[in-house]
Design a protein around this motif. Structure first.
Motif, PDB file in Angstrom:
ATOM      1  N   VAL A 180     -12.864   7.726   3.805  1.00 13.43           N
ATOM      2  CA  VAL A 180     -12.272   6.844   2.797  1.00 13.43           C
ATOM      3  C   VAL A 180     -11.389   5.807   3.491  1.00 13.43           C
ATOM      4  N   PRO A 181     -11.693   4.515   3.372  1.00 13.51           N
ATOM      5  CA  PRO A 181     -10.823   3.493   3.979  1.00 13.51           C
ATOM      6  C   PRO A 181      -9.490   3.436   3.231  1.00 13.51           C
ATOM      7  N   VAL A 182      -8.403   3.499   3.984  1.00 12.97           N
ATOM      8  CA  VAL A 182      -7.058   3.429   3.393  1.00 12.97           C
ATOM      9  C   VAL A 182      -6.402   2.146   3.883  1.00 12.97           C
ATOM     10  N   GLU A 183      -6.016   1.317   2.926  1.00 14.54           N
ATOM     11  CA  GLU A 183      -5.508  -0.026   3.207  1.00 14.54           C
ATOM     12  C   GLU A 183      -4.040  -0.126   2.809  1.00 14.54           C
ATOM     13  N   LEU A 184      -3.251  -0.812   3.606  1.00 21.17           N
ATOM     14  CA  LEU A 184      -1.887  -1.166   3.228  1.00 21.17           C
ATOM     15  C   LEU A 184      -1.914  -2.620   2.780  1.00 21.17           C
ATOM     16  N   ARG A 185      -1.632  -2.831   1.507  1.00 17.68           N
ATOM     17  CA  ARG A 185      -1.769  -4.150   0.905  1.00 17.68           C
ATOM     18  C   ARG A 185      -0.398  -4.702   0.538  1.00 17.68           C
ATOM     19  N   GLY A 186      -0.235  -6.008   0.645  1.00 17.45           N
ATOM     20  CA  GLY A 186       1.034  -6.640   0.301  1.00 17.45           C
ATOM     21  C   GLY A 186       2.041  -6.519   1.432  1.00 17.45           C
ATOM     22  N   ALA A 187       3.314  -6.765   1.116  1.00 18.84           N
ATOM     23  CA  ALA A 187       4.390  -6.694   2.107  1.00 18.84           C
ATOM     24  C   ALA A 187       5.721  -6.588   1.375  1.00 18.84           C
ATOM     25  N   GLY A 188       6.770  -6.219   2.130  1.00 18.15           N
ATOM     26  CA  GLY A 188       8.096  -6.105   1.538  1.00 18.15           C
ATOM     27  C   GLY A 188       8.084  -5.196   0.329  1.00 18.15           C
ATOM     28  N   ASP A 189       8.757  -5.600  -0.762  1.00  8.89           N
ATOM     29  CA  ASP A 189       8.795  -4.762  -1.950  1.00  8.89           C
ATOM     30  C   ASP A 189       7.567  -4.942  -2.846  1.00  8.89           C
ATOM     31  N   TRP A 219       6.789  -3.173  -6.477  1.00  6.36           N
ATOM     32  CA  TRP A 219       5.840  -3.714  -7.452  1.00  6.36           C
ATOM     33  C   TRP A 219       4.455  -3.721  -6.816  1.00  6.36           C
ATOM     34  N   SER A 220       3.448  -3.278  -7.581  1.00  5.40           N
ATOM     35  CA  SER A 220       2.058  -3.426  -7.149  1.00  5.40           C
ATOM     36  C   SER A 220       1.278  -4.119  -8.261  1.00  5.40           C
ATOM     37  N   SER A 221      -0.034  -4.278  -8.056  1.00  5.28           N
ATOM     38  CA  SER A 221      -0.817  -5.161  -8.945  1.00  5.28           C
ATOM     39  C   SER A 221      -0.087  -6.496  -9.081  1.00  5.28           C
ATOM     40  N   TYR A 222       0.384  -6.986  -7.955  1.00  3.78           N
ATOM     41  CA  TYR A 222       1.171  -8.214  -7.954  1.00  3.78           C
ATOM     42  C   TYR A 222       0.776  -9.056  -6.759  1.00  3.78           C
ATOM     43  N   PRO A 223       0.552 -10.364  -6.914  1.00  2.34           N
ATOM     44  CA  PRO A 223       0.780 -11.151  -8.123  1.00  2.34           C
ATOM     45  C   PRO A 223      -0.171 -10.763  -9.253  1.00  2.34           C
ATOM     46  N   ALA A 275      -3.332   6.004   7.249  1.00  6.21           N
ATOM     47  CA  ALA A 275      -3.827   4.650   6.981  1.00  6.21           C
ATOM     48  C   ALA A 275      -3.687   3.791   8.214  1.00  6.21           C
ATOM     49  N   GLU A 276      -4.422   2.707   8.221  1.00  6.09           N
ATOM     50  CA  GLU A 276      -4.248   1.671   9.224  1.00  6.09           C
ATOM     51  C   GLU A 276      -3.702   0.434   8.518  1.00  6.09           C
ATOM     52  N   ALA A 277      -2.606  -0.104   9.006  1.00  2.57           N
ATOM     53  CA  ALA A 277      -1.975  -1.249   8.342  1.00  2.57           C
ATOM     54  C   ALA A 277      -2.852  -2.489   8.427  1.00  2.57           C
ATOM     55  N   SER A 278      -3.032  -3.146   7.267  1.00  3.28           N
ATOM     56  CA  SER A 278      -3.770  -4.409   7.253  1.00  3.28           C
ATOM     57  C   SER A 278      -3.321  -5.187   6.012  1.00  3.28           C
ATOM     58  N   ALA A 279      -2.105  -5.706   6.060  1.00  4.42           N
ATOM     59  CA  ALA A 279      -1.542  -6.399   4.899  1.00  4.42           C
ATOM     60  C   ALA A 279      -2.395  -7.597   4.534  1.00  4.42           C
ATOM     61  N   ARG A 280      -2.591  -7.760   3.189  1.00  8.62           N
ATOM     62  CA  ARG A 280      -3.361  -8.912   2.726  1.00  8.62           C
ATOM     63  C   ARG A 280      -2.974  -9.243   1.298  1.00  8.62           C
ATOM     64  N   TRP A 307       1.935 -17.711  -5.334  1.00  7.65           N
ATOM     65  CA  TRP A 307       2.682 -18.124  -4.144  1.00  7.65           C
ATOM     66  C   TRP A 307       3.292 -16.945  -3.391  1.00  7.65           C
ATOM     67  N   ILE A 308       3.482 -15.811  -4.092  1.00  6.10           N
ATOM     68  CA  ILE A 308       4.136 -14.664  -3.447  1.00  6.10           C
ATOM     69  C   ILE A 308       3.348 -14.202  -2.214  1.00  6.10           C
ATOM     70  N   ARG A 309       2.033 -14.390  -2.228  1.00  7.64           N
ATOM     71  CA  ARG A 309       1.218 -13.980  -1.076  1.00  7.64           C
ATOM     72  C   ARG A 309       1.642 -14.727   0.199  1.00  7.64           C
ATOM     73  N   ASP A 310       2.090 -15.964   0.046  1.00 10.96           N
ATOM     74  CA  ASP A 310       2.473 -16.762   1.211  1.00 10.96           C
ATOM     75  C   ASP A 310       3.720 -16.220   1.903  1.00 10.96           C
ATOM     76  N   THR A 311       4.501 -15.393   1.197  1.00 10.98           N
ATOM     77  CA  THR A 311       5.722 -14.837   1.789  1.00 10.98           C
ATOM     78  C   THR A 311       5.465 -13.571   2.598  1.00 10.98           C
ATOM     79  N   TRP A 312       4.318 -12.962   2.422  1.00 16.63           N
ATOM     80  CA  TRP A 312       4.079 -11.642   3.008  1.00 16.63           C
ATOM     81  C   TRP A 312       4.038 -11.625   4.535  1.00 16.63           C
ATOM     82  N   PRO A 313       3.433 -12.603   5.207  1.00 18.06           N
ATOM     83  CA  PRO A 313       3.372 -12.519   6.670  1.00 18.06           C
ATOM     84  C   PRO A 313       4.743 -12.397   7.333  1.00 18.06           C
TER      85      PRO A 313
END
Length: 293
Positions: free
Chosen positions: A129-138, A169-173, A288-293, A269-275
């Motif tokens: 099962v691929p486990v993804e780390l999505r988003g960043a910060g809170d 928060w998830s399912s965000y934006p 999991a292996e981290a791969s924020a997106r 626009w919140i996606r642009d803040t994640w990097p």
């Protein structure tokens, strides 16, 4: 007698039927494809299931089980809880008979979708099962992509698990997938099934993407379900100090099985803040292996 479809928020127990703590099919949801059941088995108990015109995935929430179908048996090791680890699972094709048995007992999600093709019954190992780390910060969350499009073959069904650390928060934006826009957006009905660690409470928002569309702010607890036929959905908010889990079940009428979304134009626009933020250090909750997106 015509049964009125459920409203968008289905509290725990409101859709119970027989051995199912949750039983929502397309007819009760008021749409055409997606369904979800939660089967509760006492120690030593078994349950028979005719799959009918739908494909199903048996996904342990707590405990393990044996699934017999199409002359095959799949031993699912399962897990102690949805907060404890990735689980193995079994795929059941349409027009089949299955039996689910559990020596120690447990709770098992049956994620389903009406479909056309009859695919072979199969076992899904937890390590694959691929486990993804999505988003960043809170906005960081963990996604267990056990039946994501392109990961595990189904005819219509798409299903993933999301774990949100307390306070995040998830399912965000907020995003939507209620129109067939080739290459841009896919039309998918979606079910969110929630569990909140240690009995906490979370929140989920759906806002209209069209006049008269879905408009919902739900306080969600373990066992609650939210139905999303259309609309911008998100955020899902975990309470501070309590992690939140949800199982997403999706299917739709499109010929191509894919998850294509459009972000809400006021929040993308919140996606642009994640990097610059990095992934919440509390993640992964488990492998999991981290791969924020």
């Amino acid at each position: 007698m015509t049964t009125k479809p459920y409203e968008g928020h289905v509290p725990a127990g409101a859709s119970a039927a027989g051995p199912y703590a949750l039983d929502i099919g397309p007819e009760r949801a008021g749409w055409s494809h997606s369904g979800l059941r939660v089967l509760e088995l006492a120690p030593g108990a078994a349950h028979s299931l005719d799959t009918g015109d739908s494909e199903w995935i048996v996904l342990p929430l707590t405990g393990g089980c044996t699934v017999h179908t199409q002359g095959e048996s799949f031993e699912l090791q399962g897990r102690e809880s949805v907060f404890g680890g990735v689980t193995d699972f079994a795929y059941l094709p349409r027009d089949a008979h299955a039996q689910i048995a559990s020596g120690a007992g447990g709770r098992f999600a049956l994620a389903g979708a009406k479909c056309e093709r009859k695919l072979p019954a199969r076992y899904g190992p937890a390590p694959e099962v691929p486990v993804e780390l999505r988003g960043a910060g809170d906005c960081s969350r963990q996604v267990n992509n056990f039946a994501a499009a392109g990961v595990f073959a189904c005819d219509r069904l798409i299903a993933v698990e999301v774990l949100t650390p307390g306070g995040n928060w998830s399912s965000y934006p907020p995003h939507k997938h209620d129109e067939d826009l080739p290459g841009v957006e896919s039309e998918l009905e979606e079910i969110y099934y929630f569990e909140v660690e240690d009995g906490g409470v979370g929140y989920h928002r759906v806002s209209p993407s069209r006049p008269g569309g879905t408009d919902l702010l739900a306080e969600v607890r373990t066992g609650d379900t939210v139905l999303i036929p259309d609309g911008w959905h998100g955020p899902s908010i975990a309470p501070p100090g309590r992690d939140m889990y949800y199982l997403n079940v999706m299917a739709g009428p499109g010929r191509t099985r894919e998850w294509l979304i459009s972000d809400h134009p006021e929040h993308g626009w919140i996606r642009d803040t994640w990097p610059a933020l990095g992934v919440d250090p509390r993640l992964p909750l488990y492998g999991a292996e981290a791969s924020a997106r």
